[in-house]
Design a protein around this motif. Structure first.
Motif, mmCIF file in Angstrom:
data_model
loop_
_atom_site.group_PDB
_atom_site.id
_atom_site.type_symbol
_atom_site.label_atom_id
_atom_site.label_comp_id
_atom_site.label_asym_id
_atom_site.label_seq_id
_atom_site.Cartn_x
_atom_site.Cartn_y
_atom_site.Cartn_z
ATOM 1 N N HIS A 110 -5.941 8.790 -10.584
ATOM 2 C CA HIS A 110 -4.824 8.865 -9.636
ATOM 3 C C HIS A 110 -4.220 7.470 -9.359
ATOM 4 C CE1 HIS A 110 -2.718 10.698 -6.181
ATOM 5 N NE2 HIS A 110 -3.001 9.584 -5.532
ATOM 6 N N HIS A 114 -0.313 6.029 -9.821
ATOM 7 C CA HIS A 114 0.524 5.287 -8.862
ATOM 8 C C HIS A 114 1.001 3.960 -9.464
ATOM 9 C CE1 HIS A 114 0.549 7.486 -5.113
ATOM 10 N NE2 HIS A 114 -0.767 7.591 -5.050
ATOM 11 N N SER A 138 -1.825 3.202 -0.113
ATOM 12 C CA SER A 138 -1.674 4.642 0.101
ATOM 13 C C SER A 138 -2.568 5.075 1.260
ATOM 14 C CB SER A 138 -2.031 5.388 -1.183
ATOM 15 O OG SER A 138 -3.408 5.298 -1.433
ATOM 16 N N GLY A 139 -2.778 6.383 1.352
ATOM 17 C CA GLY A 139 -3.621 6.884 2.438
ATOM 18 C C GLY A 139 -5.101 6.659 2.173
ATOM 19 N N GLY A 165 -2.201 3.164 4.708
ATOM 20 C CA GLY A 165 -1.640 4.462 5.113
ATOM 21 C C GLY A 165 -2.503 5.144 6.170
ATOM 22 N N GLU A 166 -3.809 4.962 6.018
ATOM 23 C CA GLU A 166 -4.758 5.521 6.993
ATOM 24 C C GLU A 166 -4.513 4.883 8.365
ATOM 25 O OE1 GLU A 166 -8.649 4.695 5.483
ATOM 26 O OE2 GLU A 166 -9.684 5.789 7.074
ATOM 27 N N TYR A 168 -1.662 3.655 9.444
ATOM 28 C CA TYR A 168 -0.418 4.255 9.956
ATOM 29 C C TYR A 168 -0.711 5.610 10.586
ATOM 30 C CZ TYR A 168 3.338 1.163 8.320
ATOM 31 O OH TYR A 168 4.215 0.116 8.175
ATOM 32 N N ASP A 169 -1.499 6.430 9.883
ATOM 33 C CA ASP A 169 -1.777 7.784 10.372
ATOM 34 C C ASP A 169 -2.609 7.742 11.657
ATOM 35 O OD1 ASP A 169 -0.366 8.773 8.213
ATOM 36 O OD2 ASP A 169 -2.147 9.056 6.969
ATOM 37 N N GLY A 182 3.118 7.393 8.725
ATOM 38 C CA GLY A 182 3.914 6.341 8.084
ATOM 39 C C GLY A 182 5.410 6.478 8.290
ATOM 40 N N PRO A 183 5.995 7.604 7.884
ATOM 41 C CA PRO A 183 7.458 7.738 8.009
ATOM 42 C C PRO A 183 7.929 7.698 9.467
ATOM 43 C CG PRO A 183 6.541 9.461 6.585
ATOM 44 C CD PRO A 183 5.388 8.730 7.173
ATOM 45 N N ASP A 186 7.754 4.069 10.669
ATOM 46 C CA ASP A 186 8.784 3.337 9.926
ATOM 47 C C ASP A 186 10.149 3.512 10.612
ATOM 48 O OD1 ASP A 186 9.958 1.887 7.890
ATOM 49 O OD2 ASP A 186 9.881 3.489 6.394
ATOM 50 N N GLY A 271 1.936 5.684 -1.322
ATOM 51 C CA GLY A 271 2.728 6.267 -0.239
ATOM 52 C C GLY A 271 3.360 5.248 0.699
ATOM 53 N N ALA A 274 6.800 3.658 0.189
ATOM 54 C CA ALA A 274 8.039 4.346 0.586
ATOM 55 C C ALA A 274 8.610 3.727 1.862
ATOM 56 C CB ALA A 274 7.760 5.835 0.813
ATOM 57 N N CYS A 301 6.648 7.301 -4.805
ATOM 58 C CA CYS A 301 5.632 6.444 -4.184
ATOM 59 C C CYS A 301 4.538 7.336 -3.611
ATOM 60 C CB CYS A 301 6.251 5.601 -3.066
ATOM 61 S SG CYS A 301 7.411 4.355 -3.650
ATOM 62 N N ASP A 303 2.385 10.900 -3.247
ATOM 63 C CA ASP A 303 1.769 11.671 -4.331
ATOM 64 C C ASP A 303 2.771 12.616 -4.989
ATOM 65 O OD1 ASP A 303 -0.553 10.376 -3.916
ATOM 66 O OD2 ASP A 303 -1.569 12.019 -2.882
HETATM 67 O O1 KG4 Z 1 0.066 7.935 -1.996
HETATM 68 P P1 KG4 Z 1 -0.043 8.947 -0.925
HETATM 69 O O2 KG4 Z 1 1.000 10.044 -0.888
HETATM 70 O O3 KG4 Z 1 -1.436 9.670 -0.949
HETATM 71 C C1 KG4 Z 1 -2.623 8.994 -1.237
HETATM 72 O O4 KG4 Z 1 -2.901 8.775 -2.436
HETATM 73 O O5 KG4 Z 1 -3.295 8.619 -0.259
HETATM 74 O O6 KG4 Z 1 -0.047 8.174 0.462
HETATM 75 C C2 KG4 Z 1 -0.056 8.848 1.678
HETATM 76 C C3 KG4 Z 1 0.005 7.830 2.800
HETATM 77 C C4 KG4 Z 1 -0.113 8.421 4.189
HETATM 78 O O7 KG4 Z 1 -1.090 7.699 4.903
HETATM 79 C C5 KG4 Z 1 1.285 8.231 4.792
HETATM 80 O O8 KG4 Z 1 1.274 7.994 6.199
HETATM 81 C C6 KG4 Z 1 1.748 6.991 4.056
HETATM 82 O O9 KG4 Z 1 1.266 7.143 2.746
HETATM 83 N N1 KG4 Z 1 3.207 6.906 4.048
HETATM 84 C C7 KG4 Z 1 3.888 5.907 4.618
HETATM 85 C C8 KG4 Z 1 5.260 6.214 4.482
HETATM 86 N N2 KG4 Z 1 5.368 7.401 3.811
HETATM 87 C C9 KG4 Z 1 4.086 7.800 3.535
HETATM 88 N N3 KG4 Z 1 3.448 4.803 5.251
HETATM 89 C C10 KG4 Z 1 4.363 3.976 5.745
HETATM 90 N N4 KG4 Z 1 5.690 4.216 5.675
HETATM 91 C C11 KG4 Z 1 6.194 5.301 5.056
HETATM 92 N N5 KG4 Z 1 7.508 5.520 4.999
#
Ligand code: KG4
Ligand code: ZN
Length: 334
Positions: A110, A114, A138-139, A165-166, A168-169, A182-183, A186, A271, A274, A301, A303
């Motif tokens: 995976h 990416h 990413s997450g 990403g974690e 952010y969540d 994240g979004p 942002d 992720g 993005a 960006c 998944d």
């Molecule tokens: O790459 P991805 O879709 O899945 C994994 O492989 O983990 O990443 C998902 C992560 C989530 O934590 C989500 O909050 C974050 O990417 N994410 C963002 C944005 N869009 C998605 N983080 C910051 N800003 C964004 N616009």
């Protein structure tokens, strides 16, 4: 060569058909609504929903590409890293199709998907040449990777604890903002106004490691100082400060690595790539450092199936094959 790729490593069920590196279809069934009430991905629910979504997603991917299953030359699926129950669904489906149709099959990493997504042809964006320095955020992962070719990818450093990403969540959950964080953060950070200050862990270290667990605690402590919780203006100030701290440290490390290894191209992946704030800050810092910046469109960006179909196509075209006893891997360095 037409390749069908399946992605089911986390909560998105995705399939794509790629022909000689060009994307013919890219279908995704999002599970965001399923996991939103829990503020994060519930693995058991993710697996069950992959079971429900996968066949229609594959059928749609074939339909959009205007190909029959009989015209497909190879099948690939993400085999790690990811949630085991989720990976099992896509991987087993891919193996079953490959076995019954006597097609070549390969399991795809995976992270490699990416990291190579920005090389997919036909997005009307310029593609980076090798070598490039990639930030994968990413997450589940956050690290800096030297990508010298499709098969030579080296991790130079990664997070010691949480992924970006974690963070952010978790911060979004803490602020009661919803999922995925994240979004939402942002968007809030883009509104002009006051800004809180949060620490950037390992900033002065010359390593390419990250740490994002401390900032989550710092945000929690700051939130606790507001009697009755932060109001809207204060929430925005927290979101802005949090985003600045995360974005600055991410860009700082990948640019540091590019300079040190004398690589002239920087790539954003995963992720978090993005994120509008991250893309804007990376553009500014890369310009100042005479580095070329590349990033896939935001939908590639997060998944998606096309990055897996593309990376798998490269492996199949290079003659690689996986055996049918290949199992899913929760951890699998790129
Ligand atoms: O790459 P991805 O879709 O899945 C994994 O492989 O983990 O990443 C998902 C992560 C989530 O934590 C989500 O909050 C974050 O990417 N994410 C963002 C944005 N869009 C998605 N983080 C910051 N800003 C964004 N616009
Ligand atoms: Zn991912």
């Amino acid at each position: 060569m037409k390749v069908l790729g399946i992605e089911s490593s986390c909560d998105e069920t995705a399939a794509s058909v790629v022909e000689d590196g060009r994307v013919l279809s890219d279908v995704i069934a999002s599970q965001v609504a399923v996991h939103r009430p829990y503020g994060g991905v519930v693995p058991e629910l993710a697996s069950r929903n992959h079971m429900i979504n996968l066949t229609p997603v594959i059928e749609q991917a074939l339909k959009d590409a205007q190909v029959e299953l009989g015209q497909i030359d190879g099948i690939v699926a993400t085999s790690g890293p990811g949630l085991i129950g989720s990976l099992l669904v896509g991987l087993q489906a891919a193996k079953t199709i490959a076995m019954s149709r006597k097609l070549p099959f390969v399991g795809v990493n995976h992270l490699r998907g990416h990291l190579l997504a920005t090389r997919i042809e036909g997005d009307n964006l310029s593609r980076p040449n090798f070598p490039y320095m990639a930030l994968l955020a990413s997450g589940g992962h956050t690290g800096v990777y030297l990508v010298e070719s499709e098969d030579s990818i080296t991790c130079l450093g990664q997070t010691r604890d949480d992924a970006a990403g974690e963070a952010y969540d978790k911060v979004a959950k803490l602020l009661g903002l919803g999922y995925p964080g994240g979004p939402i953060i942002d968007k809030m950070a883009a509104v002009e106004g006051d800004e809180e200050t949060f620490p950037q862990a390992l900033r002065q270290r010359k390593s390419y490691e990250f740490s994002f667990s401390g900032i989550k605690t710092a945000v929690a402590q700051r939130v606790a100082t507001f009697k009755g919780g932060p109001d809207d203006k204060q929430m925005h100030a927290i979101a802005r400060g949090f985003q600045r701290a995360v974005v600055e440290i991410l860009v700082r490390k990948v640019v540091l690595a590019a300079r040190e290894k004398q690589v002239s191209s920087v790539v954003l992946a995963g992720g978090v790539a993005a994120n509008k704030g991250l893309r804007a800050h990376a553009a500014k810092i890369c310009r100042e450092n005479d580095l070329k910046l590349f990033a896939p469109p935001p939908s590639r960006c997060t998944d998606n199936g096309s990055m897996i179909a593309y990376a798998g196509y490269l492996s199949l075209a290079a003659g690689q094959r996986s055996s049918f006893d290949l199992g899913p891997r929760s951890n699998w360095p790129v």
